[in-house]
Design a protein around this motif. Sequence first.
Motif, PDB file in Angstrom:
ATOM      1  N   ALA A   1      -1.842 -29.819 -11.764  1.00 34.48           N
ATOM      2  CA  ALA A   1      -0.735 -29.704 -10.804  1.00 34.48           C
ATOM      3  C   ALA A   1      -1.158 -28.857  -9.607  1.00 34.48           C
ATOM      4  CB  ALA A   1       0.486 -29.108 -11.485  1.00 34.48           C
TER       5      ALA A   1
ATOM      6  N   GLN B   1      -3.483 -30.962  -7.404  1.00 35.66           N
ATOM      7  CA  GLN B   1      -2.724 -31.943  -6.626  1.00 35.66           C
ATOM      8  C   GLN B   1      -1.994 -31.277  -5.465  1.00 35.66           C
ATOM      9  OE1 GLN B   1       0.153 -34.111  -8.907  1.00 35.66           O
ATOM     10  NE2 GLN B   1       0.794 -35.411  -7.200  1.00 35.66           N
ATOM     11  N   SER B   2      -1.428 -30.095  -5.730  1.00 32.34           N
ATOM     12  CA  SER B   2      -0.699 -29.388  -4.676  1.00 32.34           C
ATOM     13  C   SER B   2      -1.622 -29.004  -3.527  1.00 32.34           C
ATOM     14  CB  SER B   2      -0.040 -28.130  -5.254  1.00 32.34           C
ATOM     15  OG  SER B   2       0.482 -27.310  -4.234  1.00 32.34           O
TER      16      SER B   2
ATOM     17  N   THR C   1      -2.595 -32.115  -1.397  1.00 28.81           N
ATOM     18  CA  THR C   1      -1.525 -32.885  -0.776  1.00 28.81           C
ATOM     19  C   THR C   1      -1.430 -32.531   0.704  1.00 28.81           C
ATOM     20  OG1 THR C   1      -0.267 -32.989  -2.837  1.00 28.81           O
ATOM     21  CG2 THR C   1       0.943 -33.390  -0.789  1.00 28.81           C
TER      22      THR C   1
ATOM     23  N   ARG D   1       1.411 -26.639   5.327  1.00 24.27           N
ATOM     24  CA  ARG D   1       1.650 -25.377   4.633  1.00 24.27           C
ATOM     25  C   ARG D   1       0.630 -24.312   5.004  1.00 24.27           C
ATOM     26  NH1 ARG D   1      -2.172 -24.728   0.940  1.00 24.27           N
ATOM     27  NH2 ARG D   1      -3.293 -26.531   0.189  1.00 24.27           N
TER      28      ARG D   1
ATOM     29  N   PRO E   1       3.903 -23.368  -1.443  1.00 22.46           N
ATOM     30  CA  PRO E   1       3.905 -24.736  -1.982  1.00 22.46           C
ATOM     31  C   PRO E   1       3.306 -24.859  -3.379  1.00 22.46           C
ATOM     32  CG  PRO E   1       3.346 -24.777   0.333  1.00 22.46           C
ATOM     33  CD  PRO E   1       3.319 -23.336  -0.086  1.00 22.46           C
ATOM     34  N   PRO E   2       2.099 -24.294  -3.666  1.00 25.62           N
ATOM     35  CA  PRO E   2       1.614 -24.393  -5.044  1.00 25.62           C
ATOM     36  C   PRO E   2       2.477 -23.619  -6.038  1.00 25.62           C
ATOM     37  CG  PRO E   2       0.089 -23.120  -3.694  1.00 25.62           C
ATOM     38  CD  PRO E   2       1.061 -23.749  -2.767  1.00 25.62           C
TER      39      PRO E   2
ATOM     40  N   ALA F   1       5.247 -25.952  -6.764  1.00 18.44           N
ATOM     41  CA  ALA F   1       4.798 -27.097  -7.557  1.00 18.44           C
ATOM     42  C   ALA F   1       4.614 -26.721  -9.027  1.00 18.44           C
ATOM     43  CB  ALA F   1       3.494 -27.641  -6.979  1.00 18.44           C
TER      44      ALA F   1
END
Length: 425
Positions: free
Chosen positions: A222, A225-226, A229, A233, A239-240, A243
């Motif tokens: 995860a 992916q964060s 992406t 940011r 953001p992570p 996520a």
Amino acid sequence: MRFLLRAVLSGVALGVIGCAVALALLLWRGLDRAPSIAEAPPALSAASVDAAMRRVGELDPRKARTQRGRITLSAEELRVLLQMAARRLPATRAELALTGRGDSALGTLRSSTALPAGLWLNTELQLGMDEDGPVLDRLRIGDLPLPPALARRLAGMLLPGVLERIGYHGDPALIAQALRGAQLSSAGLSIDDRAGRGAAREGLRALLPPGEPERLADYHAALRQSLTTPGERGNSLLPPLQALFARASQRAARGGDLLTEQRSALLVLTLHVTGRSPATLLPEAADWPAAPRTVLTLRGREDMAQHYLGSALIAAWAGGQWAQVIGLSKEMRDARSGSGFSFTDLLADRAGTRLGERIAAGHAEPAKLLAGGLKVDALLPPLDGLAEFMPEAEFVRRFGGVGAPGYRAVLADIDARIAALELYR
């Protein structure tokens, strides 16, 4: 035949009654109305915790050592480690005393655990020495002394549960391996460097709870992916963070334990912001696809993200007291020989500690708020007006040192800033 059956049944009944009486006697003699340790041990100082953790860190198998010999944990360092472990047990006080006796030594470990109905379980273990190292000589529960053979058998039965409660999920034999050849004296415990590091190498994984490899792999994916992406940011931690806590909420909704899931999410994030790979804990993680080496920041600063997540992780796993003590200890080291004492670092430490405390207490609001996406002002208060980068002499001149009125006034201001945010209420 009927007479024989009656005799057998009568014997069984008498045996059951006898066991019940013996159990009642054990409870009566083993439980007390007052603790044998009258007062809870005083709070540990930042310096004592720092010294103990640094000494234990010498056994880290990932660190190369050019010389091998023995590592000694002083009596004070053992006391600190004991108190840190006791904090993980419910309503428990513990203390250790070492007394040299000729070529051997006697260590006395006492504990008091509060029980319902105003009762206390008081225990006293006495440790001696034999050719293999420390050995349990005597165990007393309440005012009931147990024979050495029975004491050792009982200790062997209870030890795995106690170790698991304080965070060790591995084979207790690994600890016995580390203590083989150890020497106990009034000065402390001396451990063979090779044996201790070998046991630490095998036991490092055991510090992780069951199912942790799978959880860490999922949160690592995860995070990767964060970080890959597209978006605007920048290098923000937000953001992570969002996520991974959204992932924690999803896994908890499918039957996972929310506390465990959040701890795992924090561990993955903390490893990343401190530049460490999950492979430092799990060898198989070396085969996972690597996450981009992105420097994550809070308020545009990498150190704020490191302080915040590190303190949150410690508080979620070991309690807020240790997070605060360890954070303060680092600032004192910085004041003496590093970048200087910074109240901004303490603000990030204390905000992260508060998050970890709320997670450890079982509150669901942190996961919900973090998963929903918070702005930085809702996560970390502004740093305005907080002094930083002060050498020790300047810190003492301006604020009087740790515990002085000027220092306490700044901490009160920091705590008020944190308490004003919904995430920490």
